[in-house]
Write a protein that holds these residues in place. Structure first.
Motif, PDB file in Angstrom:
ATOM      1  N   ILE A 227     -11.217 -10.377   7.019  1.00  0.00           N
ATOM      2  CA  ILE A 227     -10.604  -9.360   7.970  1.00  0.00           C
ATOM      3  C   ILE A 227      -9.151  -9.354   7.681  1.00  0.00           C
ATOM      4  O   ILE A 227      -8.384  -8.490   7.534  1.00  0.00           O
ATOM      5  CB  ILE A 227     -11.222  -9.310   9.441  1.00  0.00           C
ATOM      6  N   LEU A 228      -8.637 -10.521   7.949  1.00  0.00           N
ATOM      7  CA  LEU A 228      -7.022 -10.874   8.050  1.00  0.00           C
ATOM      8  C   LEU A 228      -6.633 -10.598   6.479  1.00  0.00           C
ATOM      9  O   LEU A 228      -5.710  -9.800   6.730  1.00  0.00           O
ATOM     10  CB  LEU A 228      -6.806 -12.441   8.476  1.00  0.00           C
ATOM     11  N   TRP A 229      -7.135 -10.869   5.579  1.00  0.00           N
ATOM     12  CA  TRP A 229      -6.635 -10.712   4.272  1.00  0.00           C
ATOM     13  C   TRP A 229      -6.665  -9.210   3.873  1.00  0.00           C
ATOM     14  O   TRP A 229      -5.907  -8.672   3.123  1.00  0.00           O
ATOM     15  CB  TRP A 229      -7.056 -11.588   3.193  1.00  0.00           C
ATOM     16  N   LEU A 230      -7.788  -8.635   4.135  1.00  0.00           N
ATOM     17  CA  LEU A 230      -8.043  -7.222   3.651  1.00  0.00           C
ATOM     18  C   LEU A 230      -7.111  -6.402   4.600  1.00  0.00           C
ATOM     19  O   LEU A 230      -6.758  -5.338   4.024  1.00  0.00           O
ATOM     20  CB  LEU A 230      -9.528  -6.953   3.900  1.00  0.00           C
ATOM     21  N   SER A 231      -6.868  -6.833   5.943  1.00  0.00           N
ATOM     22  CA  SER A 231      -5.984  -5.998   6.653  1.00  0.00           C
ATOM     23  C   SER A 231      -4.561  -6.065   6.206  1.00  0.00           C
ATOM     24  O   SER A 231      -3.479  -5.321   6.271  1.00  0.00           O
ATOM     25  CB  SER A 231      -5.983  -6.556   8.058  1.00  0.00           C
ATOM     26  N   CYS A 232      -4.022  -7.456   5.854  1.00  0.00           N
ATOM     27  CA  CYS A 232      -2.832  -7.437   5.193  1.00  0.00           C
ATOM     28  C   CYS A 232      -2.541  -6.850   3.862  1.00  0.00           C
ATOM     29  O   CYS A 232      -1.387  -6.052   3.498  1.00  0.00           O
ATOM     30  CB  CYS A 232      -2.647  -9.248   4.755  1.00  0.00           C
ATOM     31  N   THR A 233      -3.681  -6.712   3.035  1.00  0.00           N
ATOM     32  CA  THR A 233      -3.589  -5.889   1.986  1.00  0.00           C
ATOM     33  C   THR A 233      -3.367  -4.584   2.209  1.00  0.00           C
ATOM     34  O   THR A 233      -2.283  -3.809   1.594  1.00  0.00           O
ATOM     35  CB  THR A 233      -4.972  -6.132   1.060  1.00  0.00           C
ATOM     36  N   ALA A 234      -3.989  -4.029   3.212  1.00  0.00           N
ATOM     37  CA  ALA A 234      -3.817  -2.753   3.564  1.00  0.00           C
ATOM     38  C   ALA A 234      -2.709  -2.321   4.221  1.00  0.00           C
ATOM     39  O   ALA A 234      -1.857  -1.304   3.835  1.00  0.00           O
ATOM     40  CB  ALA A 234      -5.054  -2.364   4.610  1.00  0.00           C
ATOM     41  N   HIS A 235      -2.058  -3.351   5.036  1.00  0.00           N
ATOM     42  CA  HIS A 235      -0.564  -3.214   5.652  1.00  0.00           C
ATOM     43  C   HIS A 235       0.539  -3.089   4.415  1.00  0.00           C
ATOM     44  O   HIS A 235       1.400  -2.558   4.341  1.00  0.00           O
ATOM     45  CB  HIS A 235      -0.380  -4.448   6.606  1.00  0.00           C
ATOM     46  N   ALA A 236       0.237  -4.327   3.405  1.00  0.00           N
ATOM     47  CA  ALA A 236       1.236  -4.215   2.379  1.00  0.00           C
ATOM     48  C   ALA A 236       1.175  -2.826   1.443  1.00  0.00           C
ATOM     49  O   ALA A 236       2.259  -2.044   1.184  1.00  0.00           O
ATOM     50  CB  ALA A 236       0.841  -5.331   1.361  1.00  0.00           C
ATOM     51  N   LEU A 237      -0.125  -2.355   1.170  1.00  0.00           N
ATOM     52  CA  LEU A 237       0.044  -1.092   0.509  1.00  0.00           C
ATOM     53  C   LEU A 237       0.643   0.180   1.172  1.00  0.00           C
ATOM     54  O   LEU A 237       1.454   0.653   0.638  1.00  0.00           O
ATOM     55  CB  LEU A 237      -1.468  -0.941   0.218  1.00  0.00           C
ATOM     56  N   HIS A 238       0.225   0.454   2.442  1.00  0.00           N
ATOM     57  CA  HIS A 238       0.715   1.377   3.219  1.00  0.00           C
ATOM     58  C   HIS A 238       2.233   1.425   3.554  1.00  0.00           C
ATOM     59  O   HIS A 238       2.765   2.256   3.531  1.00  0.00           O
ATOM     60  CB  HIS A 238      -0.212   1.732   4.585  1.00  0.00           C
ATOM     61  N   ASP A 239       2.700   0.167   3.829  1.00  0.00           N
ATOM     62  CA  ASP A 239       4.103   0.145   4.036  1.00  0.00           C
ATOM     63  C   ASP A 239       4.816   0.153   2.781  1.00  0.00           C
ATOM     64  O   ASP A 239       6.046   0.793   2.797  1.00  0.00           O
ATOM     65  CB  ASP A 239       4.577  -1.281   4.685  1.00  0.00           C
ATOM     66  N   GLY A 240       4.244  -0.264   1.635  1.00  0.00           N
ATOM     67  CA  GLY A 240       4.965   0.017   0.340  1.00  0.00           C
ATOM     68  C   GLY A 240       4.894   1.369   0.121  1.00  0.00           C
ATOM     69  O   GLY A 240       5.843   2.002  -0.210  1.00  0.00           O
ATOM     70  N   TYR A 241       3.790   2.319   0.323  1.00  0.00           N
ATOM     71  CA  TYR A 241       3.892   3.616   0.067  1.00  0.00           C
ATOM     72  C   TYR A 241       4.904   4.406   0.905  1.00  0.00           C
ATOM     73  O   TYR A 241       5.423   5.150   0.607  1.00  0.00           O
ATOM     74  CB  TYR A 241       2.314   4.206   0.380  1.00  0.00           C
ATOM     75  N   THR A 242       5.031   3.920   2.337  1.00  0.00           N
ATOM     76  CA  THR A 242       6.046   4.407   3.034  1.00  0.00           C
ATOM     77  C   THR A 242       7.582   4.371   2.300  1.00  0.00           C
ATOM     78  O   THR A 242       8.209   5.230   2.307  1.00  0.00           O
ATOM     79  CB  THR A 242       6.082   3.909   4.455  1.00  0.00           C
ATOM     80  N   ASP A 243       7.951   3.181   2.063  1.00  0.00           N
ATOM     81  CA  ASP A 243       9.322   2.968   1.389  1.00  0.00           C
ATOM     82  C   ASP A 243       9.586   3.477   0.008  1.00  0.00           C
ATOM     83  O   ASP A 243      10.431   3.454  -0.453  1.00  0.00           O
ATOM     84  CB  ASP A 243       9.489   1.453   1.709  1.00  0.00           C
ATOM     85  N   MET A 244       8.305   3.681  -0.845  1.00  0.00           N
ATOM     86  CA  MET A 244       8.481   3.847  -2.019  1.00  0.00           C
ATOM     87  C   MET A 244       8.947   5.225  -2.198  1.00  0.00           C
ATOM     88  O   MET A 244       9.759   5.609  -3.185  1.00  0.00           O
ATOM     89  CB  MET A 244       6.950   4.312  -2.599  1.00  0.00           C
ATOM     90  N   ILE A 245       9.070   6.000  -1.183  1.00  0.00           N
ATOM     91  CA  ILE A 245       9.976   7.389  -1.095  1.00  0.00           C
ATOM     92  C   ILE A 245      11.205   7.058  -1.560  1.00  0.00           C
ATOM     93  O   ILE A 245      11.943   7.948  -2.271  1.00  0.00           O
ATOM     94  CB  ILE A 245       9.504   8.143   0.245  1.00  0.00           C
ATOM     95  N   TYR A 246      11.994   6.231  -0.814  1.00  0.00           N
ATOM     96  CA  TYR A 246      13.504   5.796  -1.077  1.00  0.00           C
ATOM     97  C   TYR A 246      13.787   5.784  -2.715  1.00  0.00           C
ATOM     98  O   TYR A 246      14.817   6.172  -3.061  1.00  0.00           O
ATOM     99  CB  TYR A 246      13.846   4.602  -0.255  1.00  0.00           C
ATOM    100  N   ALA A 247      12.838   5.214  -3.398  1.00  0.00           N
ATOM    101  CA  ALA A 247      12.858   5.003  -4.701  1.00  0.00           C
ATOM    102  C   ALA A 247      12.615   6.298  -5.474  1.00  0.00           C
ATOM    103  O   ALA A 247      13.258   6.322  -6.752  1.00  0.00           O
ATOM    104  CB  ALA A 247      12.203   3.698  -5.435  1.00  0.00           C
ATOM    105  N   LEU A 248      11.986   7.110  -5.052  1.00  0.00           N
ATOM    106  CA  LEU A 248      11.778   8.284  -5.623  1.00  0.00           C
ATOM    107  C   LEU A 248      12.654   9.529  -5.287  1.00  0.00           C
ATOM    108  O   LEU A 248      12.713  10.427  -6.155  1.00  0.00           O
ATOM    109  CB  LEU A 248      10.351   8.768  -5.052  1.00  0.00           C
ATOM    110  N   LEU A 249      13.306   9.390  -4.285  1.00  0.00           N
ATOM    111  CA  LEU A 249      14.319  10.585  -3.777  1.00  0.00           C
ATOM    112  C   LEU A 249      15.307  11.035  -4.759  1.00  0.00           C
ATOM    113  O   LEU A 249      15.389  12.027  -5.156  1.00  0.00           O
ATOM    114  CB  LEU A 249      15.049  10.114  -2.584  1.00  0.00           C
ATOM    115  N   PRO A 250      15.814  10.108  -5.479  1.00  0.00           N
ATOM    116  CA  PRO A 250      16.905  10.384  -6.627  1.00  0.00           C
ATOM    117  C   PRO A 250      16.208  11.158  -7.731  1.00  0.00           C
ATOM    118  O   PRO A 250      16.735  12.108  -8.479  1.00  0.00           O
ATOM    119  CB  PRO A 250      17.545   9.161  -7.131  1.00  0.00           C
TER     120      PRO A 250
END
Length: 404
Positions: A28-51
């Motif tokens: 549970i811990l590692w799958l939750s960490c994987t989900a957290h990394a993916l979703h937070d990465g998706y959130t901040d990925m927008i900054y690289a895409l804006l230009p």
């Protein structure tokens, strides 16, 4: 503050003892960490895409701001419904479907040919990401029970890994392939993670009625304690976001070069990631109140130090400032389940994260207006005062905790 209303009984790992339960908690811990990394990465990925989107669609800065706010806005506003959805469909199905929806939103963004299409796609992806914080953190909390502080700090830290890795990955991909193909590649990664969650997140079962009755016995106290914790979380986030708003201007006034500016911010973020990892464990040993006093007091002192010190000494203290800025958050997240009846864990995390995300969006605006009024240095001093304002709230929180 609205009280946390009762709902259907939550899920809990079956078999509280034995090797199989330990393996389930770890998964549970590692799958939750994987989900957290993916979703937070998706959130901040927008900054690289804006230009890229600005050049592709000829967007103005206002339109770019709309794109960024749509993702975060839908993610924040739908966290409470996501918690209720999980009580009906279960954590595993809800988290897997949310991850799949977040991935498909980015896939649709790769197909879009207009600003409207991008807006709809990012709103879809943000809706999917609304499931992650309340459900994954709730799953870790219920799996580890009273020992959840350390695991929750690891979970908290994993989000920073995603924020670092995915924007860097998309930036690299768009140098070797069209940006649409890069988005489809990142979307495929999300589909894989959704499938892994659906297949391998351990099943959980409902709590016994006696546990529900016991949790309702301290319901009123937990509500008032949660309210205080919520306010601390909002102010702690405001301090962090306010300082990060003004830090580049403070360093620029000290004569920092543009390349060194990136290094300075990286030092803060590296320290912040370390603080999230370390302070959750520290809170389990020092107690919540002692840790909050230490991190917020040190934050105030270090903010003032950055204001008055010359450039080189200021650069030296930046990593420690990052540790203190972000360290409190792990302690606060680890305290949410302690102040919440077990059947309301997901809803409590949803409400807490909604407040934190809202604070991260609104506090820079408030401090920005304050900076226009009293100047950058004065507004930065105000962030230190805000950190010290948490002290009486922490004192008010003490009676609601099992141990401090």
């Amino acid at each position: 503050m609205r009280p946390l209303s009762a709902s259907a009984a939550p899920e809990r790992i079956a078999d509280e003892h034995g090797p199989s339960n330990a393996a389930s908690r770890t998964r549970i811990l590692w799958l939750s960490c994987t989900a957290h990394a993916l979703h937070d990465g998706y959130t901040d990925m927008i900054y690289a895409l804006l230009p890229v989107w600005q050049a592709e669609f000829g967007l103005h800065y206002g339109a770019l701001a709309i794109l960024r706010s749509l993702y975060g806005g839908t993610m924040a506003t739908l966290q409470m419904p996501a918690g209720r959805f999980a009580h009906v469909w279960g954590t595993r199905a809800s988290l897997a479907l949310g991850t799949l929806l977040a991935a498909l939103g980015y896939a649709l963004a790769g197909l879009s040919g207009s600003l409207l299409g991008l807006c709809i796609s990012l709103a879809i992806s943000g809706s999917g990401s609304s499931t992650q914080h309340p459900l994954a953190s709730g799953a870790v909390s219920r799996a580890y029970g009273r020992n959840a502080r350390g695991p929750l700090s690891i979970y908290n830290f994993s989000g920073d890994l995603g924020k670092s890795a995915l924007p860097a990955a998309i930036s690299l991909l768009i140098t070797v392939m069209p940006w649409r193909h890069a988005l489809w590649f990142m979307s495929a990664l999300g589909v894989v993670v959704a499938a892994v969650i659906a297949l391998f997140l351990p099943p959980v079962q409902n709590d016994a009625p006696s546990e529900k009755a016991a949790s309702s016995a301290h319901d009123h106290g937990s509500r008032s304690g949660f309210t205080v914790l919520f306010l601390i979380g909002v102010l702690d986030t405001a301090v962090r976001m306010g300082l990060l708003t003004f830090l580049p201007f403070l360093l620029k006034a000290k004569g920092i070069s543009q390349p060194m500016m990136g290094t300075a911010l990286a030092l803060v973020f590296i320290g912040g990631a370390a603080g999230k990892f370390a302070c959750g464990w520290l809170g389990a040993r020092m107690g919540v109140i002692g840790t909050v006093y230490a991190t917020e007091g040190a934050t105030a002192v270090l903010i003032l130090a950055v204001i008055v010190l010359p450039l080189t000494p200021a650069m030296i203290v930046l990593p420690l400032l990052g540790v203190m800025l972000n360290g409190t958050s792990s302690v606060l997240y680890g305290t949410v389940p302690e102040l919440t009846p077990v059947e309301r864990t997901e809803r409590a995390f949803a409400l807490f994260y909604t407040g934190v995300i809202a604070s991260s969006a609104l506090s820079p605006i408030a401090y920005g207006f304050l900076g226009d009024w009293i100047g950058v240095r004065g507004a930065t001093v105000a962030t230190a005062i805000t950190a010290l304002a948490i002290f009486p709230l922490a004192l008010a929180l003490r009676p609601h905790l099992r141990a401090t």
